[in-house]
Design an enzyme around this catalytic site. Structure first.
Site, PDB file in Angstrom:
ATOM      1  N   ARG A  63      -1.115  -6.195  -7.666  1.00 22.62           N
ATOM      2  CA  ARG A  63       0.005  -7.026  -7.224  1.00 22.62           C
ATOM      3  C   ARG A  63       0.348  -8.071  -8.265  1.00 22.62           C
ATOM      4  NH1 ARG A  63      -2.783  -8.271  -1.654  1.00 22.62           N
ATOM      5  NH2 ARG A  63      -4.149  -9.087  -3.219  1.00 22.62           N
ATOM      6  N   HIS A 120       0.842  -1.207   0.000  1.00 22.98           N
ATOM      7  CA  HIS A 120       0.000   0.000   0.000  1.00 22.98           C
ATOM      8  C   HIS A 120       0.873   1.252   0.000  1.00 22.98           C
ATOM      9  CE1 HIS A 120      -2.896  -2.710   2.394  1.00 22.98           C
ATOM     10  NE2 HIS A 120      -3.450  -2.556   1.198  1.00 22.98           N
ATOM     11  N   LYS A 144     -17.549  -6.478   5.319  1.00 20.53           N
ATOM     12  CA  LYS A 144     -16.206  -6.989   5.601  1.00 20.53           C
ATOM     13  C   LYS A 144     -16.082  -7.317   7.083  1.00 20.53           C
ATOM     14  CE  LYS A 144     -13.064  -6.497   2.156  1.00 20.53           C
ATOM     15  NZ  LYS A 144     -11.821  -7.116   1.946  1.00 20.53           N
TER      16      LYS A 144
END
Length: 164
Positions: free
Chosen positions: A96, A18, A42
């Site tokens: 990523r 991040h 979440k």
């Protein structure tokens, strides 16, 4: 007029992946709004207030990044609404691996449908940080492993406190 980019995520917890994206964004934009999503779907390890403090400590205490160029906020709205609030037409997303691309591509498309003035820009973290995920960091610390290559000192301290 200053150029503002929105970098949304859960940051549960913030990692060097991040942070790479934030540092790269600071070279491209006048201000980066780090938006900590507090959606109800979440299961967070840290609540929103804890996460905002962890991110602030990581960015401003551990790394001493410029407070004038980074705004950290909690949001429960659509990311496009956060863009409107901060007068931004840029959403930043980190990639990523190829496995991230399909989800991120769909998300970018949905955000574009919600507001066709918004562009999503994908930034990749440095190679050594591309394998890092918050999920893995939490798992490693839970199993008492060493995570100093994955996140900042203050974040490690918060994680250890949470699991003790």
């Amino acid at each position: 007029m200053s150029k503002v980019a929105i970098y949304p995520g859960t940051f549960d917890p913030i990692t060097f992946g991040h942070i790479d994206v934030i540092k790269k964004a600071l070279k491209l934009f006048d201000n980066v709004v780090v938006g900590l999503s507090d959606g109800n779907n979440k299961d967070y390890l840290f609540n929103a207030d804890e996460r905002i403090e962890i991110v602030k400590k990581a960015l401003f205490v551990d790394l001493k990044l410029d407070k004038k160029k980074i705004t950290i906020v909690i949001f429960k709205s659509l990311t496009t609404d956060l863009c409107k609030k901060y007068k931004s037409n840029i959403i930043l997303r980190g990639l990523r691996a190829v496995s991230d691309f399909e989800y991120e591509f769909q998300l970018a498309g949905m955000n574009r449908k919600l507001n066709n003035n918004i562009e999503t820009i994908f930034l990749m973290s440095d190679v050594e940080n591309q394998i890092i995920s918050s999920k893995f960091v939490k798992e490693i610390v839970r199993l008492k492993g060493d995570i100093k290559k994955f996140t900042t000192k203050s974040t490690i301290k918060s994680l250890k406190e949470k699991y003790e």
